[in-house]
Design an enzyme around this catalytic site. Structure first.
Site, PDB file in Angstrom:
ATOM      1  N   ASP A 169       0.816  -1.210   0.000  1.00  0.00           N
ATOM      2  CA  ASP A 169       0.000   0.000   0.000  1.00  0.00           C
ATOM      3  C   ASP A 169       0.850   1.262   0.000  1.00  0.00           C
ATOM      4  O   ASP A 169       2.074   1.206   0.138  1.00  0.00           O
ATOM      5  CB  ASP A 169      -0.946   0.006   1.203  1.00  0.00           C
ATOM      6  CG  ASP A 169      -0.279  -0.470   2.496  1.00  0.00           C
ATOM      7  OD1 ASP A 169       0.933  -0.216   2.651  1.00  0.00           O
ATOM      8  OD2 ASP A 169      -0.952  -1.079   3.340  1.00  0.00           O
ATOM      9  N   ASN A 216      -7.957  -3.513  14.568  1.00  0.00           N
ATOM     10  CA  ASN A 216      -9.322  -3.868  14.171  1.00  0.00           C
ATOM     11  C   ASN A 216      -9.343  -5.023  13.172  1.00  0.00           C
ATOM     12  O   ASN A 216     -10.372  -5.305  12.564  1.00  0.00           O
ATOM     13  CB  ASN A 216     -10.055  -2.653  13.594  1.00  0.00           C
ATOM     14  CG  ASN A 216      -9.398  -2.114  12.329  1.00  0.00           C
ATOM     15  OD1 ASN A 216      -8.393  -2.644  11.856  1.00  0.00           O
ATOM     16  ND2 ASN A 216      -9.966  -1.058  11.773  1.00  0.00           N
ATOM     17  N   HIS A 268      -7.496  -5.214  10.374  1.00  0.00           N
ATOM     18  CA  HIS A 268      -7.229  -4.894   8.968  1.00  0.00           C
ATOM     19  C   HIS A 268      -5.892  -5.468   8.522  1.00  0.00           C
ATOM     20  O   HIS A 268      -4.960  -5.629   9.319  1.00  0.00           O
ATOM     21  CB  HIS A 268      -7.313  -3.380   8.706  1.00  0.00           C
ATOM     22  CG  HIS A 268      -6.172  -2.570   9.232  1.00  0.00           C
ATOM     23  ND1 HIS A 268      -6.305  -1.653  10.245  1.00  0.00           N
ATOM     24  CD2 HIS A 268      -4.867  -2.504   8.869  1.00  0.00           C
ATOM     25  CE1 HIS A 268      -5.155  -1.056  10.475  1.00  0.00           C
ATOM     26  NE2 HIS A 268      -4.258  -1.568   9.653  1.00  0.00           N
ATOM     27  N   GLU A 286      -9.985  -2.261   5.490  1.00  0.00           N
ATOM     28  CA  GLU A 286     -10.684  -2.074   6.753  1.00  0.00           C
ATOM     29  C   GLU A 286     -11.872  -3.037   6.879  1.00  0.00           C
ATOM     30  O   GLU A 286     -12.288  -3.667   5.897  1.00  0.00           O
ATOM     31  CB  GLU A 286     -11.172  -0.631   6.854  1.00  0.00           C
ATOM     32  CG  GLU A 286     -10.075   0.421   6.772  1.00  0.00           C
ATOM     33  CD  GLU A 286      -9.243   0.526   8.043  1.00  0.00           C
ATOM     34  OE1 GLU A 286      -9.512  -0.228   8.998  1.00  0.00           O
ATOM     35  OE2 GLU A 286      -8.328   1.373   8.083  1.00  0.00           O
TER      36      GLU A 286
END
EC number: 3.5.99.6
Length: 262
Positions: free
Chosen positions: A63, A129, A131, A136
């Site tokens: 990314d 979380n 990810h 997400e």
């Protein structure tokens, strides 16, 4: 899914390096999927220290932030140059271009790069979380490379790298979950109590797009390297017939590190 239990960041780095070294030495023209952030830092340091021969290696990064110049110290272009590319001679390196004038076209271009360079080993961290990359909760499991809006929790987690909150980018380009799942092998690293809930979901949770990392439950070749804090919420059931738990002494004393990748 193999779980390799380590005690320290140094042990994690050494074991992770051995897995990468095995791929680099046994594949003719290997492609490594690279991650950024704090999770892989020790592994990259081991690659530098051991002067790993990367002359045949192509890298593709997970990314990059949108609208963050490559020369910005918080861009992943800069990160990779500082950590690896300025130190080791790679055959070819690819990082998504978050400065592209047409971001949708950049996503398509990057998918083409991934198709032409199938990933032999993908390095991943895991967000609090759940990810992976910048995918997400709620991201479709079949998603390709795409533009994402970063959640507030992810932006807060990355705030430590920036001077002030408004400097943290709001969007990023990320390899999609579908793209990540095409890797032949996945190496996920997790350290510390902050990752415990996400690791529990990964190993014992329901297969659900609400926790992106759970997609790895369906991948045929995943190795998780984690410390006891990251595993602290997991039950002893992680050592069932579907998973193998090794300690560092098992791994570094013989050839079992390489075997976990088979």
């Amino acid at each position: 899914m193999n779980i390799l239990v380590v005690k320290t960041p140094e042990e994690l780095a050494e074991v992770g390096y051995k897995l990468i070294e095995e791929v680099v030495k046994t594949k003719e023209n290997p492609t490594l999927g690279m991650a950024t952030g704090s999770s892989p830092l020790g592994i990259y340091a081991e690659m530098r220290k051991n002067k790993l021969d990367t002359s045949r290696v192509t890298t593709v990064n997970l990314d990059e932030y949108v609208n963050l110049p490559h020369e910005d110290k918080n861009s992943y272009h800069y990160f990779m140059q500082e950590q690896l590319f300025d130190h080791l001679p790679f055959k070819q390196t690819y990082v998504p271009n978050g400065m592209a004038s047409d971001l949708e076209e950049e996503c398509k271009r990057y998918e083409g790069i991934l198709a032409a360079n199938p990933v032999d080993l993908q390095i991943l961290g895991i967000g609090e979380n759940g990810h992976i990359g910048f995918n997400e909760p709620g991201t479709p499991f079949n998603s390709p490379t795409n533009i994402v809006e970063l959640t507030e929790s992810t932006r807060q987690a990355n705030l430590r790298f920036f001077e002030k909150e408004e400097d943290v980018p709001t969007h990023a380009i990320t390899m999609g979950i579908g793209s990540i799942m095409k890797a032949k092998q996945v190496l996920l690293v997790a350290m510390g109590a902050k990752k415990a809930e996400a690791v529990k979901e990964l190993l014992q949770g329901e297969y659900s797009e609400e926790c992106p990392a759970t997609v790895l439950q369906r991948h045929p070749n995943v190795t998780v390297i984690a410390d006891q804090e990251a595993l602290s919420l997991c039950s002893e059931a992680i050592a069932d017939e579907h998973r193998q738990v090794f300690t560092i002494s098992d791994l570094l004393s013989d050839s079992r590190v390489g075997e976990t990748a088979n």
